[in-house]
Motif scaffolding. Structure first.
Motif, PDB file in Angstrom:
ATOM      1  N   LYS A 141       0.842  -1.208   0.000  1.00  0.00           N
ATOM      2  CA  LYS A 141       0.000   0.000   0.000  1.00  0.00           C
ATOM      3  C   LYS A 141       0.878   1.260   0.000  1.00  0.00           C
ATOM      4  N   GLU A 187      -9.297  -2.913  -3.934  1.00  0.00           N
ATOM      5  CA  GLU A 187      -7.937  -2.994  -3.390  1.00  0.00           C
ATOM      6  C   GLU A 187      -7.157  -4.137  -4.027  1.00  0.00           C
ATOM      7  N   THR A 214      -5.677  -2.962  -7.161  1.00  0.00           N
ATOM      8  CA  THR A 214      -4.511  -2.099  -6.899  1.00  0.00           C
ATOM      9  C   THR A 214      -3.288  -2.935  -6.518  1.00  0.00           C
TER      10      THR A 214
END
Lengths: 186, 269
Positions: A171, B39, B42
């Motif tokens: 992330k 997500e 991603t």
């Protein structure tokens, strides 16, 4: 006849025969070089560290326990060699200039329009900006095919901790890539 | 399965580190959770991006350094197998240097001393035997030089350069190590010593080429002047152009520019 496994070769080295180390060097010099290159960002330092790694394999060969764990043991040695060297000599290489160079050299444009090589440079720059503990996890899992349980052994933490760190690292890496792109496109 | 655990497992699966059961559970979770679907896309894109960084190749020098290290280890292992040493080991350990570089240097010195004394006392050294012994001594010196050049301490590396000067006809491996030292060693004194050592082998074309290539890499005026002098000594006419360029480079130290101008004149004379 099948080729000897890493474990078989290392057992011979442990028994005092240094010749199989040459085979292990051929197998691992490029992966190790890339491991170090992605962590320290400097080719000359990375080569020094590969050399240091194989010196340590000879020096600490008696600590090898076998059980087909050569790769894990090798990356433990590699990691320790890098940490030791970092402490002693190369503190300044942790913040390479490459990231800024990459950014300043890019033409304006959307991130998905970047050329493949530019994109690779962008990701490499982002990886270098990632905190070291997170970078280690990503490098080991993405480029060296180590499973989380093996990475846990290398880093001295649990498989669960590796999972968490890997997820956070991904992330954060994505966020850094986006920052770099934004810096490029005012 | 909650969102956090699903994403941890999904990421593990990207690296092939998730079981089939876990994979099925994640898929079921993704089917029901839009945020995790986003997500996961991603994460997959970032994972692919990481795969864009190409694998780099180390320089050939790395293999040569490894070979030299292994050869030094073999030499050390051979010497440690002497039978009497097991009995006298404890006593000798008190006198034996602790650092591997000095151990090698001391071992090589004792070998050379042994050969020399043997030859003097015996007085019957036949030509072929002596030639073989001389070769062995030279090989040992080269080995010690290569090993010392690998050391961390500048003092050890200086000793390595000094040992390389004791080799009558340095082999390509020693010369390559000296050139690498000249190009990459962070210590100016070691680089200066390497220039001097290389100047002894100036008749070797690869040394002249290496000195010329190194000229642009050097940042220290002292080393630059030493390399210019070595090129002039070697009568390397290929250096005339680069030396003229250096003499016109206003960013360089004036002393270096003067020396480069002088060198170009000498080689053109």
């Amino acid at each position: 006849m099948s080729e000897p496994t890493d474990d078989e070769l290392m057992v011979q080295v442990r028994a005092g025969d240094p010749e199989p180390l040459g085979v292990l060097f051929e197998r691992y010099q490029v992966p190790l070089y890339n491991f170090f290159l992605r962590l320290v960002g400097d080719p000359a330092t990375s080569e020094d560290l590969v050399q240091e790694c194989f010196l340590r394999i000879l020096k600490y060969r008696h600590t090898y326990r076998g059980q087909s764990q050569f790769r894990t043991w090798l990356y433990q040695i590699a990691r320790n060699a890098r940490v030791d060297l970092h402490r002693k000599r190369w503190r300044e290489t942790e913040l390479p200039e490459a990231a800024d160079e990459v950014l300043s050299s890019h033409e304006p444009g959307a991130s998905d329009a970047l050329e493949e090589s530019q994109r690779a440079e962008l990701v490499r720059a982002a990886l270098e900006r990632l905190p070291e503990d997170k970078r280690e996890v990503l490098v080991l899992s993405r480029y060296h095919d180590l499973r989380y349980v093996e990475i846990g052994r290398v880093l001295g933490c649990s498989e669960g901790a590796v999972k968490v760190r890997a997820h956070r690292a991904m992330k954060e890496l994505r966020a850094i890539v986006q920052d770099l792109v934004r810096e490029r496109v005012p | 399965m909650n969102c956090e655990r699903a994403m941890h497992t999904y990421l593990a699966g990207l690296g092939g580190d998730a079981t089939a059961t876990a994979d099925a559970e994640v898929r079921a979770h993704l089917a029901a959770c839009a945020a995790c679907r986003q997500e996961s896309r991603t994460l997959a894109a970032t994972w692919d991006d990481l795969g864009r960084i190409p694998m780099a190749e180390p320089s050939p020098a790395l293999g040569m350094r490894f070979d030299a290290m292994l050869a030094a280890y073999r030499a050390g292992a051979r010497q440690s197998k002497r039978s009497w040493e097991a009995r006298a080991g404890d006593w000798l350990a008190l006198w034996w240097p602790r650092r591997p570089a000095f151990q090698l240097a001391a071992a090589a010195f004792l070998v050379v001393l042994g050969f020399g004394l043997g030859w003097r006392l015996d007085g019957r050294g036949r030509g072929t035997e002596m030639a073989a012994l001389r070769d062995e001594v030279q090989a040992t010196r080269a080995l010690v030089a290569l090993s010392l050049l690998e050391q961390r301490s500048p003092a050890d590396r200086l000793q390595g350069v000094e040992w390389s000067s004791r080799v009558e006809h340095p082999d390509p491996e020693v010369l390559a190590a000296l050139l690498e030292t000249l190009d990459r060693d962070p210590n100016v004194n070691v680089r200066l010593a390497a220039v001097d050592a290389l100047a002894h082998s100036r008749e070797v074309p690869s040394v002249r080429r290496g000195l010329l290539a190194s000229l642009r890499l050097q940042s220290s005026p002292l080393v630059q002047v030493a390399v210019i002098d070595a090129l002039v000594q070697a009568r390397e006419r290929q250096a005339v152009g680069p030396l003229r360029q250096l003499s016109d480079d206003r960013l360089l130290d004036p002393a270096v520019r003067d020396r480069a101008r002088w060198g170009a004149e000498q080689l053109n004379f």
